[in-house]
Design a protein around this motif. Structure first.
Motif, PDB file in Angstrom:
ATOM      1  N   ILE A  37       0.855  -1.185   0.000  1.00  0.00           N
ATOM      2  CA  ILE A  37       0.000   0.000   0.000  1.00  0.00           C
ATOM      3  C   ILE A  37       0.892   1.236   0.000  1.00  0.00           C
ATOM      4  N   GLN A  40      -0.714   7.075   0.219  1.00  0.00           N
ATOM      5  CA  GLN A  40      -2.083   7.585   0.178  1.00  0.00           C
ATOM      6  C   GLN A  40      -3.117   6.508   0.495  1.00  0.00           C
ATOM      7  N   GLY A  41      -2.667   5.319   0.892  1.00  0.00           N
ATOM      8  CA  GLY A  41      -3.572   4.240   1.270  1.00  0.00           C
ATOM      9  C   GLY A  41      -4.156   3.480   0.094  1.00  0.00           C
ATOM     10  N   ARG A  42      -3.451   3.501  -1.050  1.00  0.00           N
ATOM     11  CA  ARG A  42      -3.944   2.822  -2.251  1.00  0.00           C
ATOM     12  C   ARG A  42      -3.042   1.649  -2.603  1.00  0.00           C
ATOM     13  N   TYR A  44      -1.756  -0.543  -6.020  1.00  0.00           N
ATOM     14  CA  TYR A  44      -1.642  -0.355  -7.465  1.00  0.00           C
ATOM     15  C   TYR A  44      -1.368  -1.675  -8.154  1.00  0.00           C
ATOM     16  N   TRP A  57      -5.738   1.620  -9.456  1.00  0.00           N
ATOM     17  CA  TRP A  57      -5.512   1.904  -8.045  1.00  0.00           C
ATOM     18  C   TRP A  57      -6.802   1.605  -7.297  1.00  0.00           C
ATOM     19  N   LYS A  59      -8.655   1.741  -3.301  1.00  0.00           N
ATOM     20  CA  LYS A  59      -8.569   2.236  -1.929  1.00  0.00           C
ATOM     21  C   LYS A  59      -9.909   1.972  -1.254  1.00  0.00           C
ATOM     22  N   TYR A  98     -14.386  -1.098  -1.900  1.00  0.00           N
ATOM     23  CA  TYR A  98     -13.251  -0.375  -2.466  1.00  0.00           C
ATOM     24  C   TYR A  98     -13.685   0.563  -3.582  1.00  0.00           C
ATOM     25  N   PHE A 127      -3.603  -5.326  -1.829  1.00  0.00           N
ATOM     26  CA  PHE A 127      -4.227  -4.713  -0.657  1.00  0.00           C
ATOM     27  C   PHE A 127      -4.501  -5.744   0.438  1.00  0.00           C
TER      28      PHE A 127
END
Length: 167
Positions: A37, A40-42, A44, A57, A59, A98, A127
Motif C-alpha cells: 500500500i 495515500q492508502g492505495r 496499485y 488503483w 482504496k 473499495y 491490498f
C-alpha cells in the motif's frame, strides 16, 4: 549389477532430501505476505488484455469505479462489460468495499474491460494478500495472452488467401 541399484537408491535418497523450496513453503517460512500500500492508502496494479493496458488503483471506499475520469457505467455501455469489472469483487466478497480509479489505453472496449478486471484482481491481492486463493480459484489471476494474429505477406488477412483463379 547389484551395485548399480545400490548407487541409484542412495542417489534417490539424496534427491528426496534436497528438494528445492517452493514459493508457498518460502512464504510460510518468511511469515505472512505483507500488503503493498502506498502513502495515500492505495494499492496499485497493472492489467493487460489484447492490446489494452490498464493502470488500476484501489482504496477503501463505497464501491465507485472511475475509468479515464468517467463513471464506469457511462464508459462501458454494455451490461456484460460492467459485469466483468465487478467479478473480482464478487469472488472476493468485497462488493462495495473499495473505490477503483483506473486509466486504460489501447484496444477496444472488451479488451479494456478484461485489462481492468485483471488489474483489479492484482490490486486486491496487493491490498489484501489473503484474497489470493479466492481469486485464483475464480481464474482472475491468469493473464489471457490471446492477441490478434498478424497479417501475413501474400495473404488477404492473417489466414485468408486470395481467391484462386484457374483461368
Amino acid at each position: 549389477m547389484v551395485e548399480n541399484k545400490m548407487d541409484l537408491s542412495s542417489l534417490k535418497r539424496e534427491v528426496t532430501v534436497t528438494k528445492p523450496v517452493t514459493a508457498e513453503k518460502a512464504a510460510v517460512a518468511d511469515g505472512p505476505v505483507k500488503p503493498k500500500i502506498d502513502k495515500q492508502g492505495r494499492a496499485y496494479a497493472t492489467g493487460r488484455r489484447k492490446d489494452s493496458v490498464a493502470r488500476v488503483w484501489i482504496k477503501p471506499g463505497k464501491g465507485l469505479i472511475t475509468v479515464n475520469k468517467r463513471d464506469f457505467e457511462s464508459y462501458f455501455g454494455r451490461p456484460t462489460l460492467r459485469m466483468i469489472l465487478n467479478q473480482p469483487f464478487l469472488a472476493a466478497g468485497r462488493k462495495a468495499s473499495y473505490d477503483v480509479i483506473c486509466t486504460v489505453k489501447g484496444g477496444g472496449l472488451s479488451g479494456q474491460a478484461g485489462a481492468i478486471r485483471f488489474g483489479i484482481s492484482r490490486a486486491l491481492i496487493n491490498f489484501e494478500p489473503e484474497l489470493r486463493k479466492a481469486l485464483k480459484v475464480g481464474g482472475f489471476l491468469t493473464r489471457d495472452s490471446r492477441t490478434v494474429e498478424r497479417k501475413k505477406y501474400g495473404r488477404r488477412k492473417a489466414r485468408r488467401s486470395f481467391q484462386f483463379s484457374k483461368r
